[in-house]
Each structure stands twice: as structure tokens, then as C-alpha cells.
Design an enzyme around this catalytic site. Structure first.
Site, PDB file in Angstrom:
ATOM      1  N   GLU A 117     -22.396  32.404  79.466  1.00 11.87           N
ATOM      2  CA  GLU A 117     -21.668  31.726  78.401  1.00 11.87           C
ATOM      3  C   GLU A 117     -22.725  31.274  77.388  1.00 11.87           C
ATOM      4  OE1 GLU A 117     -19.498  28.220  79.577  1.00 11.87           O
ATOM      5  OE2 GLU A 117     -18.826  27.877  77.516  1.00 11.87           O
ATOM      6  N   ARG A 161     -26.324  29.584  94.336  1.00 10.48           N
ATOM      7  CA  ARG A 161     -27.112  29.326  93.125  1.00 10.48           C
ATOM      8  C   ARG A 161     -28.543  29.008  93.498  1.00 10.48           C
ATOM      9  NH1 ARG A 161     -23.627  27.641  89.208  1.00 10.48           N
ATOM     10  NH2 ARG A 161     -25.103  26.874  87.689  1.00 10.48           N
ATOM     11  N   LYS A 215     -27.533  24.042  82.188  1.00 12.12           N
ATOM     12  CA  LYS A 215     -27.695  24.035  80.727  1.00 12.12           C
ATOM     13  C   LYS A 215     -27.324  22.678  80.157  1.00 12.12           C
ATOM     14  CE  LYS A 215     -25.578  28.136  80.630  1.00 12.12           C
ATOM     15  NZ  LYS A 215     -24.637  29.112  80.147  1.00 12.12           N
TER      16      LYS A 215
HETATM   17  P1  ATP Z   1     -25.098  26.254  83.887  1.00 13.29           P
HETATM   18  O1  ATP Z   1     -24.424  25.248  84.761  1.00 13.29           O
HETATM   19  O2  ATP Z   1     -26.568  26.185  83.917  1.00 13.29           O
HETATM   20  O3  ATP Z   1     -24.523  26.276  82.499  1.00 13.29           O
HETATM   21  P2  ATP Z   1     -23.413  28.456  84.399  1.00 13.29           P
HETATM   22  O4  ATP Z   1     -23.115  29.077  85.722  1.00 13.29           O
HETATM   23  O5  ATP Z   1     -22.359  27.656  83.741  1.00 13.29           O
HETATM   24  O6  ATP Z   1     -24.748  27.640  84.572  1.00 13.29           O
HETATM   25  P3  ATP Z   1     -23.244  30.846  82.889  1.00 13.29           P
HETATM   26  O7  ATP Z   1     -23.743  31.117  81.536  1.00 13.29           O
HETATM   27  O8  ATP Z   1     -21.787  30.784  83.103  1.00 13.29           O
HETATM   28  O9  ATP Z   1     -23.931  29.520  83.383  1.00 13.29           O
HETATM   29  O10 ATP Z   1     -23.900  31.831  83.943  1.00 13.29           O
HETATM   30  C1  ATP Z   1     -24.045  33.216  83.793  1.00 13.29           C
HETATM   31  C2  ATP Z   1     -24.272  33.798  85.160  1.00 13.29           C
HETATM   32  O11 ATP Z   1     -25.446  33.234  85.754  1.00 13.29           O
HETATM   33  C3  ATP Z   1     -23.120  33.460  86.079  1.00 13.29           C
HETATM   34  O12 ATP Z   1     -22.769  34.609  86.796  1.00 13.29           O
HETATM   35  C4  ATP Z   1     -23.670  32.385  86.977  1.00 13.29           C
HETATM   36  O13 ATP Z   1     -23.045  32.399  88.222  1.00 13.29           O
HETATM   37  C5  ATP Z   1     -25.159  32.737  87.030  1.00 13.29           C
HETATM   38  N1  ATP Z   1     -25.959  31.536  87.305  1.00 13.29           N
HETATM   39  C6  ATP Z   1     -25.972  30.385  86.598  1.00 13.29           C
HETATM   40  N2  ATP Z   1     -26.786  29.477  87.158  1.00 13.29           N
HETATM   41  C7  ATP Z   1     -27.331  30.074  88.252  1.00 13.29           C
HETATM   42  C8  ATP Z   1     -28.255  29.661  89.259  1.00 13.29           C
HETATM   43  N3  ATP Z   1     -28.791  28.448  89.250  1.00 13.29           N
HETATM   44  N4  ATP Z   1     -28.579  30.539  90.229  1.00 13.29           N
HETATM   45  C9  ATP Z   1     -28.051  31.766  90.236  1.00 13.29           C
HETATM   46  N5  ATP Z   1     -27.170  32.225  89.331  1.00 13.29           N
HETATM   47  C10 ATP Z   1     -26.807  31.398  88.341  1.00 13.29           C
HETATM   48 MG    MG Z   2     -21.288  26.930  82.393  1.00 13.06          MG
END
Ligand code: ATP
Ligand code: MG
Length: 560
Positions: free
Chosen positions: A44, A271, A281
Site C-alpha cells: 500500500e 511477519r 510504516k
Molecule cells: P505496515 O504495517 O508496515 O504498513 P503493511 O502490512 O500494512 O505493513 P503493506 O504495504 O500492506 O504493509 O505490505 C505489503 C506486503 O508486505 C504485504 O503482503 C505484507 O504482508 C508484507 N509485509 C509488511 N510488513 C511485513 C513484515 N514485517 N514482514 C514480512 N512481510 C511484511
Molecule cells: Mg498497512
């Protein structure tokens, strides 16, 4: 000069170890569920990518490569409130820098808004979705709890025609934000809360970075994501564990539509979490907004752009992601493992140099005033091809301030009054006198004698002394800004992680003259001091700024 950047140019290998996801894929291929493997990385665009995303990137692209399949880069940009073009651009740069290639498969979820709308109409026509006039608060109240079933909304049994009419009018902008939603009609008594008639569309009169003012209704993640995957013919939709309870909804959306002959499956993994930092983020954005770091690419940040600026290589990050592995249980990985991966790589190929971080002047009283000798130093003892260079030596040198103690403890094998040390690849010297500022007592310079027989190739070369110090020649050395870093978060006395305000220290030091003109983004091992990289933002060939990537020694024990 060799900048130690060789690894940046090497082609990305699909270096990924087997894991439980691959076992599932193997079975799917064997049973003919899928004929090929197609994954995606779906960020995202609401912030910069971090090292956790790197793990997901390596897993998705690595898995596709392993099975000779494809991996898409797709922006999951269904929420116009938080998304910005700056983030899209940074994400593209970061995935590319890590060494992955999506060829022409760069997609945006927003480009599917028309299709997603049509599919919603199909669900309404099948009696599987309805427009609800309840407020968010009222919907929450009727949702029930983990132990109590929810209750049906009074609008749940609206006639299909009325739902179609209201949904079209939602799209046409007739209603205010929050006055109506479209909900999937599933089961208000489901033990899985995600299945209790989840909201799948909401009204939001907000412009979108790709679609402008075209839409004032936006799909929710749980409805949009399976459709994005299915539209792109994804086979394995790999995501993190918090989506495990959403999987029945993912499957429900695709099943009820029934138009995708070979729908994707969702597979969850743990994760990545790291010690001594924060990883979402949202939390990283707070650090930026509160000025606790200079920006998203501050070298202390666990963002990919921060790690790049600090001096990490793409190969070391990929190696780290592979070593961490893919698991089904959440766990916290020691940040020392990441450092270990970098150290292991740079130990093999980084140019060795001498740099003095905290200079203390040292004068060799019996060395001729204007004499300059060139001492031969190895560029990299781990690499037989790396050769040697000549480093100028003269009467006045800088050594490291902490390499001298006026009143040393017993096991101090560096310089002290009356003691001898060797200057690296040069002479043995003996400390004869300490010159101090009379007013403050600060040590201004150290005066030494040298033994002219102890240079390499001369009879005294074999004479042994305990310590070897690095040095630079005062009149040849190049001044440089040197930044040392500590962890962004450290444990306080109660064992809680706290922001570390002392996580950056800037020094004015000196480096050997071979570093003259060094380009930004070049990596070195400073003898005895660790690995350093010229800052890609601030370092100029005639005004060097070094970031310490990691110190030489690690607390990480391989195999731990
Ligand atoms: P954040 O909470 O940091 O915003 P998010 O999961 O909301 O993380 P996205 O942009 O939706 O961020 O993530 C893109 C991809 O990266 C998704 O498939 C998510 O599952 C994966 N991802 C995000 N954070 C991690 C992590 N700490 N370890 C492994 N994969 C991750
Ligand atoms: Mg997110």
C-alpha cells in the site's frame, strides 16, 4: 580506486531456501491445481518500505523465480486518504534496488475500480450484498462479540432492485460520507467476526492519486484484495499472519462471484520483527513527523532507503531475508543477524583503508622534518587479487585519541608513556612525552621516538610489540565527516524499548589520501573501526561524509 561495490552489479539470483510455502506449491503443481506459479508483491503506497517488506519481496519474487513463474509489483491503492505519489516512486526504486524485476507487470489496484464495481453489482444481483443505512457506530453495536453472535441490520433484507438503485446513487455521489455502505451478506452469527456481513464499499468524497475525482465510493481491502489477485491470475497470494482470519472472506468473495476458473489461494507467513527498531510504516512515519530522524531515509531507519543510505548492500539484505526463513509463528529476529550478513559480505570484498575518527596528533621527534616514506598496505588480505597501495608516512601523524592513555590499566596494549607500539605497516614507536594544554589539562599531542630498523624489510621488522595502531600522515590526510550510529531503540531499565536520542554521533576525522575523490555510495573497511560507506546524499568527492555501517565485531554468533 576500487569502491568495494562489486556486489551491486551482480545479477540477482533466485536465492531462496525451501520453506513450507514451497511445500504447498509443490503439492499444487503435482496435483495439477495450478500449472504455473504467479505471485505478487502488493504494497500500500502509504509510506516507505522497510526491511519487513524486503522479506516479503524476496519471498514473492524468489518463489516466482524458483518455479520459473512470474511476480507482479502491484500497488494496493484502494484508500485515497493516506496514499501519495512520493511513496509509489520510492517503492519502485526500492524494489528495483533490491534487484528484482517485474518486467511490464506494474499494476495499480485503482485501475480495477470499474471491474470491482461491476463485481459488486453482480453480488447484489445474486442477493449476496446489500446497502446498509446504519452508521458505523450502529453497525459496530450489532456486530456482536467473540462470544455472542451479531444481529441482522434492519436493512439486510432490502429488495435487490432497491440495493442496486442505492448503490448506483452512492457511486453517483448523492450521499454524504458515512451515510451508507455496501455490505456482503454472509452470516451475522459466524464465529469468525470477519464473516459477519463485512463492509465492502464505503463512501469517501476524496480525490485519488490515480483516478482523480472519478470515484466517491472505495472498496475495502478484504473485498478488493482477492479481486486484484484474481484479475491478475495470481496463483499464490502470500501475506502475513494477521490475515489468516480473513482467508474465509477472501475465498467467499471469489466463490460467490464464481467467474474466475482458477482462483488464487491465500497463504500466510509470520511477519518479520527486528530487535532495537520499530517496523510499521505508521510508527516510522511518526518518527519522521516528530523530527526524531531526518527523514524516511535517515541511516538509522529500518527502511530500505535508510539501509541503502547507511551502506547496506542489496545482496546482504537478500541474504538476511533468506536466513531468517519463512515461518508460521511470529518471532523477533536479532538485528545483529542483519549486521552479520553485511559484515560477512564486506569482509570478502571491501577495500581496507585507514581512517582516524577522533584524531590525536603524534610527533616523531627523531624522524627527519621533510621526509616522506610510502608504506605498502594490502587492499584486502581476503582477496589475493586486490593488490596493495602506498600510504604516505611522515613526522607528524594522527592516531586515534582512545589509543593513548596517560595512566593505563594493566592490559592496555596501546600507547602510554614509556610504552612501545607498532604503527601499522610502519615503525615501532615509543611514547616519550605528553604535551598538554596548561589551562585545561587536555592532551594536545604525543611526542614519540621511532626505531628506524623496524620497518618491513629491515632487520628490526620482526621485533614484536603487543599493539598495532592505525594512523594517517597530518600533511597528507583528508579531513572527513564521520557519523557513528547506535540503535534507534534501546532497552530502558524496565526492559522497555525506548527511542535512543544518542543514536547518532558526528565526528571530524581524517582518512588516508587514497580516498581522495571517493564517489558517494562507496564502501570500505576502516582498519580496526568497522565498515563505512560514503553517504549517498551528502558526501561529495571533495567533501567526504562517511556513515559507519557496522563496527567490526558482532555480538551475533552464527548458528545461534
Ligand atoms: P505496515 O504495517 O508496515 O504498513 P503493511 O502490512 O500494512 O505493513 P503493506 O504495504 O500492506 O504493509 O505490505 C505489503 C506486503 O508486505 C504485504 O503482503 C505484507 O504482508 C508484507 N509485509 C509488511 N510488513 C511485513 C513484515 N514485517 N514482514 C514480512 N512481510 C511484511
Ligand atoms: Mg498497512
Amino acid at each position: 580506486m576500487d569502491t568495494g561495490n562489486k556486489t551491486n552489479n551482480s545479477k540477482t539470483e533466485a536465492n531462496i531456501s525451501g520453506n513450507f510455502i514451497h511445500d504447498i506449491i509443490d503439492r499444487h503443481l503435482e496435483e495439477g491445481v495450478y500449472k504455473k506459479v504467479h505471485t505478487r508483491f502488493p504494497p500500500e503506497p502509504n509510506g516507505y518500505l522497510h526491511i519487513g517488506h524486503a522479506k516479503s519481496i524476496c519471498l514473492n519474487f524468489g518463489t516466482a523465480a524458483k518455479y520459473n513463474g512470474l511476480c507482479n509489483l502491484r500497488f494496493d491503492d484502494t484508500n485515497p486518504a493516506k496514499e501519495e505519489l512520493e511513496y509509489v516512486e520510492s517503492i519502485i526504486e526500492d524494489v528495483k534496488w533490491l534487484g528484482f524485476d517485474w518486467e511490464d507487470r506494474l499494476y495499480f489496484a485503482a485501475d480495477y475500480f470499474d471491474k470491482m464495481y461491476e463485481y459488486a453489482i453482480m453480488l447484489i444481483e445474486k442477493g449476496k450484498a446489500y446497502v446498509d443505512d446504519l452508521s458505523a457506530e450502529e453497525i459496530r453495536k450489532l456486530r456482536g462479540t467473540l462470544t455472542e453472535p451479531g444481529k441482522n441490520s434492519p436493512y439486510r433484507d432490502r429488495p435487490i432492485e432497491e440495493n442496486l438503485d442505492l448503490f448506483r446513487r452512492m457511486k453517483a455521489g448523492e450521499f454524504e460520507d458515512g451515510t451508507r455502505v455496501l455490505r456482503a451478506k454472509i452470516d451475522m452469527a459466524s464465529p469468525n467476526m470477519n464473516m459477519r456481513d463485512p463492509v465492502i464499499y464505503r463512501i469517501a468524497h476524496l480525490p485519488h492519486h490515480r483516478t482523480g475525482d472519478k470515484w466517491c465510493i472505495y472498496p475495502m481491502y478484504d473485498y478488493a484484495h482477492p479481486l486484484e489477485d484474481a484479475i491478475e491470475n495470481i496463483t499464490h497470494s502470500i501475506c502475513t499472519l494477521e490475515f489468516e482470519d480473513h482467508r474465509p472472506l477472501y475465498e467467499w468473495v471469489l466463490d460467490e462471484l464464481g467467474i474466475f476458473p482458477n482462483p488464487p489461494v491465500q497463504i500466510e507467513f509470520a511477519r518479520l520483527e527486528l530487535t532495537n527498531t520499530v517496523m510499521s510504516k505508521r510508527k516510522l512515519r511518526v518518527l519522521v513527523e516528530e523530527g526524531k530522524v531526518s527523514d524516511w531515509d535517515d541511516p538509522r531507519m529500518p527502511t530500505i532507503s535508510g539501509l541503502r543510505r547507511r551502506g547496506y548492500t542489496p545482496t546482504s539484505i537478500r541474504d538476511f531475508a533468506d536466513r531468517v526463513g519463512v515461518a508460521k509463528n511470529n518471532s523477533v529476529v536479532d538485528i545483529a543477524l542483519l549486521e552479520h550478513c553485511l559484515r560477512e559480505e564486506l569482509n570478502k570484498d571491501a577495500q581496507r583503508v585507514m581512517g582516524v575518527l577522533n584524531p590525536l596528533k603524534l610527533v616523531i621527534t627523531n624522524y627527519p622534518d621533510d621526509k616522506v616514506e610510502y608504506m605498502e598496505l594490502e587492499n584486502n588480505q581476503e582477496d589475493p587479487e586486490a593488490g596493495t597501495r602506498d600510504v604516505p608516512f611522515s613526522k607528524e601523524l594522527y592516531i586515534e585519541r582512545e589509543d593513548f592513555m596517560e595512566d593505563p590499566p594493566r592490559k592496555f596494549f596501546r600507547l602510554a608513556p614509556g610504552k612501545e607500539v607498532r604503527l601499522k605497516n610502519a615503525y615501532i614507536i615509543k611514547c616519550e612525552e605528553v604535551v598538554k594544554d596548561e589551562a585545561t589539562g587536555d592532551i594536545l599531542e604525543i611526542r614519540c621516538s621511532y626505531d628506524p630498523e623496524t620497518r618491513s624489510g629491515l632487520p628490526g621488522a620482526k621485533r614484536r610489540v603487543k599493539g598495532t595502531l592505525h594512523w594517517v600522515s597530518v600533511k597528507h590526510a583528508i579531513p572527513a565527516t564521520i557519523r557513528l550510529y547506535d540503535y534507534l531503540f534501546v532497552e530502558d531499565e524496565n526492559g522497555e524499548m525506548q527511542y535512543n536520542p544518542d543514536s547518532i554521533k558526528e565526528l571530524k576525522g581524517y582518512v588516508e589520501p587514497s580516498l581522495k575523490g571517493t564517489e558517494a555510495g562507496s564502501r570500505f573497511q576502516f582498519f580496526r573501526q568497522g565498515y563505512f560507506c560514503t553517504d549517498i546524499v551528502e558526501s561529495k568527492p571533495d567533501d567526504l561524509v562517511f556513515n559507519q555501517i557496522v563496527p567490526l565485531k558482532s555480538s551475533y554468533k552464527p548458528g545461534k
